[in-house]
Design a protein around this motif. Structure first.
Motif, PDB file in Angstrom:
ATOM      1  N   PHE A 159       0.836  -1.210   0.000  1.00 17.92           N
ATOM      2  CA  PHE A 159       0.000   0.000   0.000  1.00 17.92           C
ATOM      3  C   PHE A 159       0.866   1.253   0.000  1.00 17.92           C
ATOM      4  CE2 PHE A 159      -2.092   3.400   2.384  1.00 17.92           C
ATOM      5  CZ  PHE A 159      -3.178   3.618   1.563  1.00 17.92           C
ATOM      6  N   LEU A 160       1.883   1.282   0.839  1.00 17.31           N
ATOM      7  CA  LEU A 160       2.746   2.467   0.915  1.00 17.31           C
ATOM      8  C   LEU A 160       3.533   2.674  -0.380  1.00 17.31           C
ATOM      9  CD1 LEU A 160       3.980   2.094   4.590  1.00 17.31           C
ATOM     10  CD2 LEU A 160       2.418   3.824   3.694  1.00 17.31           C
ATOM     11  N   SER A 162       2.455   1.782  -3.340  1.00 13.69           N
ATOM     12  CA  SER A 162       1.488   2.278  -4.332  1.00 13.69           C
ATOM     13  C   SER A 162       1.183   3.757  -4.118  1.00 13.69           C
ATOM     14  CB  SER A 162       0.195   1.462  -4.297  1.00 13.69           C
ATOM     15  OG  SER A 162      -0.523   1.724  -3.111  1.00 13.69           O
ATOM     16  N   GLU A 163       1.339   4.230  -2.899  1.00 15.84           N
ATOM     17  CA  GLU A 163       1.161   5.650  -2.597  1.00 15.84           C
ATOM     18  C   GLU A 163       2.429   6.456  -2.884  1.00 15.84           C
ATOM     19  OE1 GLU A 163      -1.543   7.426  -1.056  1.00 15.84           O
ATOM     20  OE2 GLU A 163      -2.662   5.687  -1.759  1.00 15.84           O
ATOM     21  N   ARG A 164       3.435   5.787  -3.420  1.00 17.95           N
ATOM     22  CA  ARG A 164       4.723   6.386  -3.780  1.00 17.95           C
ATOM     23  C   ARG A 164       5.462   6.982  -2.572  1.00 17.95           C
ATOM     24  NH1 ARG A 164       5.469   5.835  -9.034  1.00 17.95           N
ATOM     25  NH2 ARG A 164       3.712   5.962 -10.446  1.00 17.95           N
ATOM     26  N   ARG A 165       5.333   6.303  -1.449  1.00 23.19           N
ATOM     27  CA  ARG A 165       6.076   6.704  -0.260  1.00 23.19           C
ATOM     28  C   ARG A 165       7.462   6.073  -0.311  1.00 23.19           C
ATOM     29  NH1 ARG A 165       2.530   8.331   3.921  1.00 23.19           N
ATOM     30  NH2 ARG A 165       4.439   9.032   4.902  1.00 23.19           N
TER      31      ARG A 165
END
Length: 185
Positions: A159-160, A162-165
């Protein structure tokens, strides 16, 4: 008398305004009219949009596809045993259990450039406590730590990413579940 003269003049001007051939219809606004066509001047207000559906974007980051008691499948790469996922690299991580996570074993996470924001630690079958000295070291290095069981840590990492973190993961494979083993009698 002057009031009645003003009323008559006002009525005549409003009637001539309403019935004038130059008068615009009440719904002349482009937002209220269904037949409004976009012109060159409307380009600033209405920009073209695009969207990609179910399409992996280039350089979307490393994704963890599956895990087992033996290791992980990370973007088609089979990794045996514990691993450190440091986009764009996947490394073997020399820990056997959550008790082996020390200041030395997490040193590779805080030496990265660009500096990671979040470290996701998967501690195996269930979420385990990490030594306070390790957490204090990562806090001094301004790295947030998320400690979870490995299945949830994999999902959180994906998830992180995919959030580009800017995120890294230290993952320990969960042991073979005893609930799935069959015994012969």
């Amino acid at each position: 008398m002057s009031a009645s003269v003003c009323n008559r003049v006002l009525q005549r001007t409003t009637q001539s305004f309403l019935f004038s051939s130059r008068a615009a219809p009440a719904f002349s606004s482009p937002f209220l009219s269904r037949a409004h066509r976009l012109g060159p001047s409307d380009d600033e207000m209405y920009q073209r949009t695009s969207m990609s559906i179910m399409q992996k974007e280039p350089d979307g980051g490393i994704m963890i596809h599956s895990y087992s008691a033996r290791g992980f499948n990370i973007d088609g790469n089979k990794v045996l045993g514990p691993c450190a996922v440091l986009p764009p690299a996947i490394l073997q991580w020399n820990v056997g259990s959550h008790e082996d996570i020390t200041e030395e074993s997490v040193s590779l996470f805080h030496m990265l450039e660009p500096r990671i924001e979040i470290l996701v630690l998967g501690t195996g079958e269930r979420s385990e406590r990490i030594k306070p000295s390790v957490l204090a070291l990562l806090k001094r290095k301004r790295i947030a730590v998320e400690v979870q069981d490995t299945p949830n840590a994999c999902a959180t990492f994906n998830f992180l990413i995919s959030e580009r973190r800017v995120v890294a993961a230290g993952l320990i494979p969960p042991p073979v579940s005893t609930a799935l083993e069959t015994t012969q009698q």
